[in-house]
Motif scaffolding. Structure first.
Motif, PDB file in Angstrom:
ATOM      1  N   THR A  33       3.709   0.305 -11.839  1.00 15.51           N
ATOM      2  CA  THR A  33       2.709   1.260 -12.323  1.00 15.51           C
ATOM      3  C   THR A  33       1.310   0.769 -11.943  1.00 15.51           C
ATOM      4  O   THR A  33       1.119  -0.383 -11.545  1.00 15.51           O
ATOM      5  N   TYR A  34       0.342   1.634 -12.135  1.00 17.03           N
ATOM      6  CA  TYR A  34      -1.048   1.254 -11.871  1.00 17.03           C
ATOM      7  C   TYR A  34      -1.475   0.126 -12.809  1.00 17.03           C
ATOM      8  O   TYR A  34      -2.239  -0.755 -12.415  1.00 17.03           O
ATOM      9  N   GLU A  35      -0.954   0.112 -14.009  1.00 19.74           N
ATOM     10  CA  GLU A  35      -1.266  -0.975 -14.940  1.00 19.74           C
ATOM     11  C   GLU A  35      -0.767  -2.311 -14.388  1.00 19.74           C
ATOM     12  O   GLU A  35      -1.412  -3.346 -14.556  1.00 19.74           O
TER      13      GLU A  35
ATOM     14  N   LEU B  95      -3.297  -3.402 -11.856  1.00 17.53           N
ATOM     15  CA  LEU B  95      -4.530  -3.882 -12.481  1.00 17.53           C
ATOM     16  C   LEU B  95      -4.374  -5.276 -13.077  1.00 17.53           C
ATOM     17  O   LEU B  95      -5.358  -6.000 -13.239  1.00 17.53           O
ATOM     18  N   GLY B  96      -3.146  -5.688 -13.380  1.00 17.51           N
ATOM     19  CA  GLY B  96      -2.895  -7.004 -13.947  1.00 17.51           C
ATOM     20  C   GLY B  96      -2.852  -8.131 -12.933  1.00 17.51           C
ATOM     21  O   GLY B  96      -2.759  -9.299 -13.304  1.00 17.51           O
ATOM     22  N   VAL B  97      -2.953  -7.802 -11.652  1.00 15.85           N
ATOM     23  CA  VAL B  97      -2.892  -8.826 -10.604  1.00 15.85           C
ATOM     24  C   VAL B  97      -4.238  -9.539 -10.518  1.00 15.85           C
ATOM     25  O   VAL B  97      -5.292  -8.886 -10.533  1.00 15.85           O
ATOM     26  N   PRO B  98      -4.244 -10.875 -10.422  1.00 14.30           N
ATOM     27  CA  PRO B  98      -5.517 -11.603 -10.313  1.00 14.30           C
ATOM     28  C   PRO B  98      -6.353 -11.123  -9.121  1.00 14.30           C
ATOM     29  O   PRO B  98      -5.821 -10.707  -8.095  1.00 14.30           O
ATOM     30  N   ALA B  99      -7.667 -11.219  -9.269  1.00 13.27           N
ATOM     31  CA  ALA B  99      -8.607 -10.686  -8.273  1.00 13.27           C
ATOM     32  C   ALA B  99      -8.504 -11.366  -6.916  1.00 13.27           C
ATOM     33  O   ALA B  99      -8.917 -10.790  -5.916  1.00 13.27           O
TER      34      ALA B  99
ATOM     35  N   GLU C  20      -0.738  -3.813  -3.977  1.00 11.67           N
ATOM     36  CA  GLU C  20      -0.385  -2.464  -3.554  1.00 11.67           C
ATOM     37  C   GLU C  20       0.913  -2.064  -4.253  1.00 11.67           C
ATOM     38  O   GLU C  20       1.669  -2.931  -4.704  1.00 11.67           O
ATOM     39  N   ILE C  21       1.169  -0.772  -4.317  1.00 12.48           N
ATOM     40  CA  ILE C  21       2.470  -0.267  -4.762  1.00 12.48           C
ATOM     41  C   ILE C  21       3.067   0.456  -3.571  1.00 12.48           C
ATOM     42  O   ILE C  21       2.540   1.473  -3.114  1.00 12.48           O
ATOM     43  N   VAL C  22       4.149  -0.113  -3.056  1.00 14.46           N
ATOM     44  CA  VAL C  22       4.802   0.394  -1.853  1.00 14.46           C
ATOM     45  C   VAL C  22       6.259   0.695  -2.196  1.00 14.46           C
ATOM     46  O   VAL C  22       7.001  -0.205  -2.612  1.00 14.46           O
ATOM     47  N   ASN C  23       6.649   1.940  -2.046  1.00 17.15           N
ATOM     48  CA  ASN C  23       8.019   2.355  -2.349  1.00 17.15           C
ATOM     49  C   ASN C  23       8.459   1.914  -3.744  1.00 17.15           C
ATOM     50  O   ASN C  23       9.582   1.459  -3.940  1.00 17.15           O
ATOM     51  N   GLY C  24       7.540   2.040  -4.706  1.00 19.06           N
ATOM     52  CA  GLY C  24       7.851   1.746  -6.096  1.00 19.06           C
ATOM     53  C   GLY C  24       7.732   0.283  -6.493  1.00 19.06           C
ATOM     54  O   GLY C  24       7.891  -0.051  -7.658  1.00 19.06           O
TER      55      GLY C  24
ATOM     56  N   HIS D 283       2.563   6.020  -3.737  1.00 21.93           N
ATOM     57  CA  HIS D 283       2.158   4.761  -3.112  1.00 21.93           C
ATOM     58  C   HIS D 283       0.665   4.496  -3.330  1.00 21.93           C
ATOM     59  O   HIS D 283      -0.150   5.415  -3.289  1.00 21.93           O
ATOM     60  N   ILE D 284       0.336   3.229  -3.519  1.00 21.07           N
ATOM     61  CA  ILE D 284      -1.056   2.792  -3.566  1.00 21.07           C
ATOM     62  C   ILE D 284      -1.195   1.720  -2.496  1.00 21.07           C
ATOM     63  O   ILE D 284      -0.611   0.632  -2.613  1.00 21.07           O
ATOM     64  N   LEU D 285      -1.927   2.055  -1.439  1.00 23.87           N
ATOM     65  CA  LEU D 285      -2.050   1.171  -0.280  1.00 23.87           C
ATOM     66  C   LEU D 285      -3.504   0.760  -0.096  1.00 23.87           C
ATOM     67  O   LEU D 285      -4.420   1.512  -0.435  1.00 23.87           O
TER      68      LEU D 285
END
Length: 186
Positions: free
Chosen positions: A10-12, A15-19, A24-28, A78-80
């Motif tokens: 998910t987008y959450e 957002l939890g990934v360190p800076a 990315e979200i690729v194929n789920g 997808h979020i690329l």
């Protein structure tokens, strides 16, 4: 007993990934990798600089483009985050107010690294084609190559492969020419 279905990222989660990681979200799936290495950054920054004046600002070229570093693209599920992307201003007259883009770019550039090359080619290229990106350039700083692709009815057609010090004058930016060696760190 059947394995439980893998939970889609998910987008959450993103957002939890360190800076200090690109996420990315690729194929789920949540896909992360460290920020780019210096040779990768050199290639990406130099290409963006070469295109910015003529295409984004209209200095020494036709203008009419937005050329951006690492935009967040929301393409369906997808979020690329490509290294560079460009939109013709006829399709995207103004930049969105959100931190991401829902309109697929007209051009994408991915700078390949050992940790991202397979995903960029095998997973992201089909997504870009499916969402109507017209042109993709793949740059590899190690062998100093640039591969240019054109979307032909959802399939990528290789236009050319350039290397070392070849001249770049390729669609969609064939209104100008410059030396490929501009991208490589000395």
């Amino acid at each position: 007993m059947a394995e439980p279905a893998e939970r889609r990222a998910t987008y959450e989660d993103l957002l939890g990934v360190p800076a200090h990681f690109v996420a990315e979200i690729v194929n789920g799936r949540l896909v992360t990798h460290p920020r780019p290495a210096p040779r990768h950054l050199q290639a990406s920054s130099s290409l963006g600089g070469a295109l910015d004046g003529p295409f984004n600002k209209g200095r020494g070229g036709p203008g009419g483009w937005w050329i951006l570093d690492e935009p967040e693209l929301h393409l369906g599920p997808h979020i690329l985050v490509p290294d560079l992307a460009g939109w013709r201003r006829t399709r995207l007259p103004s930049l969105p107010e959100t931190a991401w883009f829902e309109l697929a770019p007209d051009w994408v550039c991915e700078v390949l690294s050992p940790g991202t090359a397979v995903g960029d080619r095998a997973e992201k290229l089909p997504i870009y084609a499916e969402h109507g990106v017209a042109h993709v350039w793949l740059i590899d700083p190690q062998p100093q190559t640039l591969e240019a692709f054109e979307n032909n009815a959802g399939k990528w057609r290789l236009l050319t492969t350039l290397n070392n010090q070849d001249q770049i004058s390729l669609p969609p930016f064939d209104a100008i020419a410059f030396d490929l060696s501009l991208l490589w760190a000395d």
